[in-house]
Design an enzyme around this catalytic site. Sequence first.
Site, short mmCIF file in Angstrom:
data_model
loop_
_atom_site.label_atom_id
_atom_site.label_comp_id
_atom_site.label_asym_id
_atom_site.label_seq_id
_atom_site.Cartn_x
_atom_site.Cartn_y
_atom_site.Cartn_z
CG ASN A 132 -9.25 -1.32 11.68
OD1 ASN A 132 -8.31 -1.97 11.24
ND2 ASN A 132 -9.68 -0.22 11.10
CG ASP B 156 -0.29 -0.39 2.51
OD1 ASP B 156 0.94 -0.42 2.56
OD2 ASP B 156 -1.01 -0.65 3.48
CG HIS C 206 -6.06 -2.03 8.67
ND1 HIS C 206 -6.27 -0.80 9.28
CD2 HIS C 206 -4.72 -2.17 8.63
CE1 HIS C 206 -5.13 -0.26 9.58
NE2 HIS C 206 -4.17 -1.06 9.21
CD GLU D 245 -9.10 1.18 7.53
OE1 GLU D 245 -8.96 0.21 8.31
OE2 GLU D 245 -8.67 2.31 7.78
C1 GLP Z 1 -0.69 0.42 8.63
C2 GLP Z 1 -0.29 -0.38 7.39
C3 GLP Z 1 -0.51 -1.86 7.59
C4 GLP Z 1 0.06 -2.30 8.92
C5 GLP Z 1 -0.69 -1.59 10.02
C6 GLP Z 1 -0.25 -2.02 11.42
O1 GLP Z 1 -2.01 0.81 8.63
N1 GLP Z 1 -0.96 0.04 6.22
O2 GLP Z 1 0.09 -2.56 6.51
O3 GLP Z 1 -0.02 -3.68 9.06
O4 GLP Z 1 -0.47 -0.21 9.86
O5 GLP Z 1 0.84 -1.25 11.82
P1 GLP Z 1 1.76 -1.56 13.04
O6 GLP Z 1 2.63 -2.68 12.65
O7 GLP Z 1 2.54 -0.28 13.24
O8 GLP Z 1 0.86 -1.87 14.19
#
Ligand code: GLP
Length: 246
Positions: free
Chosen positions: A136, A67, A138, A143
Amino acid sequence: MRIYQTDGYRDMSRKTANIISAQIILKPDCVLGLATGSTPVGTYDQLVEWYQKGDLDFSEVRTVNLDEYKGLDHENDQSYYYFMHRHLFDRVNIRPENIHIPNGKAENDAEECEAYDRLIRQLGGIDLQLLGLGHNGHIGFNEPSDTFARTTHLVDLQLSTIEANKRFFSSIDLVPRQAYTMGIGTILQAKKILIAVSGKDKAEIVRRAFFGPVTASVPASILQLHPDVTLVADEDALSLSGDSIG
Ligand code: GLP
């Protein structure tokens, strides 16, 4: 689903890096799907360490990132382009032409998304997709919703995601409201999926995503239907799933 319970974040990072490293050794020109967020930082550090020791070679590896925020250019230190170069690409011998990330500054959203899916097909599909897990549920930036999005698309980020990611920005107003993300269908087409999770704050969503019903309101839950998923999670992240994993 294979589950590895690790002893903290460091051990989780090492295990995740081990699996990625095995993929590169078995298929030096593999296509790796890569993720951002704080979770994979230790994994990337470990891969860089093995590269520096001469144990890993990225010269044939091809990558596609999950992404990218809409509106951020490559120089923006919060773009995923910048993140990936800082944590991995600038530190190993990957060829720039083998790196693929959605273009946050694309002028035509539909074209950018279609081109990204086409590119993944042209590369022969993703051999191993690394994922983190949002609070959440995702994955990428898919989402919670009523349906599972199939292909790469532009999403409106939920307030909870904007809140969670504001720690990386100097003010919440600077957090982009939209992002390009591979769809759930794109992710599910990966031959292997590796999902890394750490911390108590993820325990509830780990339980719901991997031990609860498959539902589009918890996008990661669909991974239960993929034939080759490995979850690497520390004991904190698995602390509410104890009965389920035995
Ligand atoms: C972002 C990214 C995701 C990632 C998520 C969790 O939203 N787009 O790919 O998995 O955050 O992040 P973290 O690893 O900092 O909890």
